[in-house]
Design a protein around this motif. Structure first.
Motif, PDB file in Angstrom:
ATOM      1  N   GLY A 190       2.286  -9.403  -3.396  1.00  0.00           N
ATOM      2  CA  GLY A 190       1.944  -8.900  -2.075  1.00  0.00           C
ATOM      3  C   GLY A 190       2.862  -7.782  -1.615  1.00  0.00           C
ATOM      4  O   GLY A 190       3.934  -7.550  -2.203  1.00  0.00           O
ATOM      5  N   TYR A 191       2.444  -7.091  -0.525  1.00  0.00           N
ATOM      6  CA  TYR A 191       3.166  -5.925  -0.027  1.00  0.00           C
ATOM      7  C   TYR A 191       3.348  -5.998   1.482  1.00  0.00           C
ATOM      8  O   TYR A 191       2.562  -6.643   2.196  1.00  0.00           O
ATOM      9  CB  TYR A 191       2.401  -4.631  -0.374  1.00  0.00           C
ATOM     10  N   SER A 192       4.393  -5.311   1.964  1.00  0.00           N
ATOM     11  CA  SER A 192       4.630  -5.187   3.408  1.00  0.00           C
ATOM     12  C   SER A 192       4.999  -3.741   3.713  1.00  0.00           C
ATOM     13  O   SER A 192       5.325  -2.957   2.810  1.00  0.00           O
ATOM     14  CB  SER A 192       5.754  -6.122   3.863  1.00  0.00           C
ATOM     15  N   ILE A 193       4.949  -3.377   4.996  1.00  0.00           N
ATOM     16  CA  ILE A 193       5.241  -2.014   5.410  1.00  0.00           C
ATOM     17  C   ILE A 193       6.068  -2.039   6.687  1.00  0.00           C
ATOM     18  O   ILE A 193       5.865  -2.884   7.569  1.00  0.00           O
ATOM     19  CB  ILE A 193       3.931  -1.220   5.630  1.00  0.00           C
ATOM     20  N   THR A 194       7.021  -1.122   6.789  1.00  0.00           N
ATOM     21  CA  THR A 194       7.836  -0.959   7.991  1.00  0.00           C
ATOM     22  C   THR A 194       7.786   0.511   8.404  1.00  0.00           C
ATOM     23  O   THR A 194       8.179   1.391   7.629  1.00  0.00           O
ATOM     24  CB  THR A 194       9.302  -1.368   7.739  1.00  0.00           C
ATOM     25  N   VAL A 195       7.282   0.778   9.614  1.00  0.00           N
ATOM     26  CA  VAL A 195       7.187   2.149  10.103  1.00  0.00           C
ATOM     27  C   VAL A 195       8.546   2.590  10.634  1.00  0.00           C
ATOM     28  O   VAL A 195       9.145   1.915  11.484  1.00  0.00           O
ATOM     29  CB  VAL A 195       6.120   2.268  11.204  1.00  0.00           C
ATOM     30  N   LEU A 196       9.049   3.722  10.136  1.00  0.00           N
ATOM     31  CA  LEU A 196      10.329   4.260  10.597  1.00  0.00           C
ATOM     32  C   LEU A 196      10.137   5.260  11.734  1.00  0.00           C
ATOM     33  O   LEU A 196      10.940   5.303  12.674  1.00  0.00           O
ATOM     34  CB  LEU A 196      11.069   4.935   9.439  1.00  0.00           C
ATOM     35  N   SER A 197       9.108   6.078  11.661  1.00  0.00           N
ATOM     36  CA  SER A 197       8.828   7.042  12.720  1.00  0.00           C
ATOM     37  C   SER A 197       7.367   7.469  12.640  1.00  0.00           C
ATOM     38  O   SER A 197       6.730   7.369  11.586  1.00  0.00           O
ATOM     39  CB  SER A 197       9.736   8.273  12.612  1.00  0.00           C
ATOM     40  N   SER A 198       6.841   7.933  13.777  1.00  0.00           N
ATOM     41  CA  SER A 198       5.442   8.334  13.818  1.00  0.00           C
ATOM     42  C   SER A 198       5.245   9.449  14.828  1.00  0.00           C
ATOM     43  O   SER A 198       5.652   9.332  15.983  1.00  0.00           O
ATOM     44  CB  SER A 198       4.556   7.136  14.196  1.00  0.00           C
ATOM     45  N   THR A 199       4.658  10.547  14.391  1.00  0.00           N
ATOM     46  CA  THR A 199       4.307  11.671  15.266  1.00  0.00           C
ATOM     47  C   THR A 199       2.910  12.133  14.863  1.00  0.00           C
ATOM     48  O   THR A 199       2.392  11.719  13.817  1.00  0.00           O
ATOM     49  CB  THR A 199       5.294  12.838  15.122  1.00  0.00           C
ATOM     50  N   PRO A 200       2.271  12.986  15.652  1.00  0.00           N
ATOM     51  CA  PRO A 200       0.961  13.511  15.241  1.00  0.00           C
ATOM     52  C   PRO A 200       1.017  14.296  13.934  1.00  0.00           C
ATOM     53  O   PRO A 200      -0.001  14.464  13.279  1.00  0.00           O
ATOM     54  CB  PRO A 200       0.577  14.416  16.417  1.00  0.00           C
ATOM     55  N   GLU A 201       2.233  14.761  13.554  1.00  0.00           N
ATOM     56  CA  GLU A 201       2.368  15.585  12.349  1.00  0.00           C
ATOM     57  C   GLU A 201       2.667  14.767  11.092  1.00  0.00           C
ATOM     58  O   GLU A 201       2.223  15.119  10.005  1.00  0.00           O
ATOM     59  CB  GLU A 201       3.475  16.625  12.527  1.00  0.00           C
ATOM     60  N   GLU A 202       3.427  13.671  11.218  1.00  0.00           N
ATOM     61  CA  GLU A 202       3.776  12.909  10.025  1.00  0.00           C
ATOM     62  C   GLU A 202       4.104  11.462  10.361  1.00  0.00           C
ATOM     63  O   GLU A 202       4.544  11.135  11.467  1.00  0.00           O
ATOM     64  CB  GLU A 202       4.943  13.544   9.273  1.00  0.00           C
ATOM     65  N   LEU A 203       3.894  10.612   9.368  1.00  0.00           N
ATOM     66  CA  LEU A 203       4.191   9.188   9.465  1.00  0.00           C
ATOM     67  C   LEU A 203       5.188   8.843   8.366  1.00  0.00           C
ATOM     68  O   LEU A 203       4.960   9.160   7.199  1.00  0.00           O
ATOM     69  CB  LEU A 203       2.901   8.379   9.293  1.00  0.00           C
TER      70      LEU A 203
END
Length: 318
Positions: free
Chosen positions: A277-290
């Motif tokens: 299995g896999y997991s994800i952690t978002v570090l930053s998010s803007t309209p230009e990049e994730l």
């Protein structure tokens, strides 16, 4: 003579039968003395005059909006008022439904003057809008209290010029649910979280690590997120390692991992070809990049920077 007797008997029987049928199909019922009621037919369109959802990401511009047609013996002219009440509902895991407040509260009242003729039918119609902000305030909450998946229950009470009231408590099932009538006297406005992450994106990956092999430097490529039919907010990802396995001689192959977007919260589900299995952690998010970090059950990981597609900015995620 025998034939004549039989013919006479047949004729007599036919007369008795026809006479009994006539009494059956034309009963002496005083139709003019029947009482009549009233209902509000929902006129559904695809323009801004109708809306049955609140956008969690844009509550300030969300609204509950309908076109209603008053149907009664006077083509809608018996309507005096239509009260619109609202109540907030949330499903609490392990507890059940929680209502705020405990009883519906008045948020808007329509009068007879709000109903007018139209070019599509002989019945009077009205249209109205209730901004999400007004509904939220009416139930004693603030926008910060609202969560994706919440529901606002709007209930209508029609009072006619005889003082009679028609509402969700006394409407029949046929009137409420049949397509022709479509008059439920209540509407469930859900707080939804639109998701539009489907597509192919360019990415770069760094900080990769694995006990099976390593890949120094940066990997660049494209990743495709395909919407899963029947599962809003779910996307099948083309390679959950974003090319990391290719770097040290393996391949993604038959793996099936999904990205799930739940009101801006990303998660991963499913497994690779080895059942991991896999997991994800978002570090930053803007309209230009994730920018996010993926991690699987074998300890393999990498940091991915995903770029917005041309003309399609990425949504702001949590």
């Amino acid at each position: 003579m025998k034939m004549l007797k039989y013919s006479f008997g047949f004729l007599l029987s036919a007369l008795v039968f026809l006479s009994s049928c006539r009494d059956f199909v034309e009963p002496n019922i005083p139709y003019s003395e029947f009482d009549t009621g009233a209902y509000l037919r929902t006129i559904r369109t695809t323009d801004e005059n109708t809306s049955l959802t609140f956008n969690f990401f844009n509550l300030a511009n969300s609204k509950f909006a309908l076109i209603l047609e008053a149907v009664d013996i006077e083509d809608g002219a018996t309507v005096e008022t239509v009260e619109i009440k609202v109540q907030h509902r949330r499903l609490i895991t392990g507890v059940g439904l929680e209502y705020t407040p405990s009883e519906p509260v008045l948020v808007k009242t329509l009068s007879a003057a709000d109903f007018a003729p139209n070019t599509e039918s002989r019945f009077l119609r009205t249209s109205f809008q209730i901004p999400a902000s007004e509904a939220i305030s009416a139930v004693g909450l603030t926008p910060a209290d609202i969560e994706g998946g919440d529901t606002f229950e709007f209930s209508l009470i029609l009072t006619d010029n005889k003082g009679r009231q028609f509402n969700r408590e006394n409407v029949s099932g046929n009137i409420a649910g049949a397509p022709f009538y479509d008059s439920p006297f209540q509407y469930f406005v859900n707080v939804i979280c639109p998701s539009d992450l489907g597509g192919t994106y360019e990415f770069t990956q760094t900080n990769m690590d694995s006990i099976y092999g390593s890949c120094s430097g940066t990997i660049s490529g494209t990743t495709t997120w395909t919407p899963v039919s029947g599962a809003p907010g779910a996307y099948r990802i083309s390679d959950a390692t974003f090319g990391f396995w290719d770097c040290y001689g393996d391949s993604w192959g038959s793996g099936s991992v999904r990205i799930n977007d739940a009101c801006g919260n990303l998660s991963m589900s499913g497994a690779d070809k080895y059942g991991v299995g896999y997991s994800i952690t978002v570090l930053s998010s803007t309209p230009e990049e994730l920018v996010f970090v993926w991690l699987n059950g074998d300890g393999e990981t990498g940091e991915v920077t995903m770029k917005a597609q041309d003309g399609k900015p990425l949504p702001t995620l949590m």
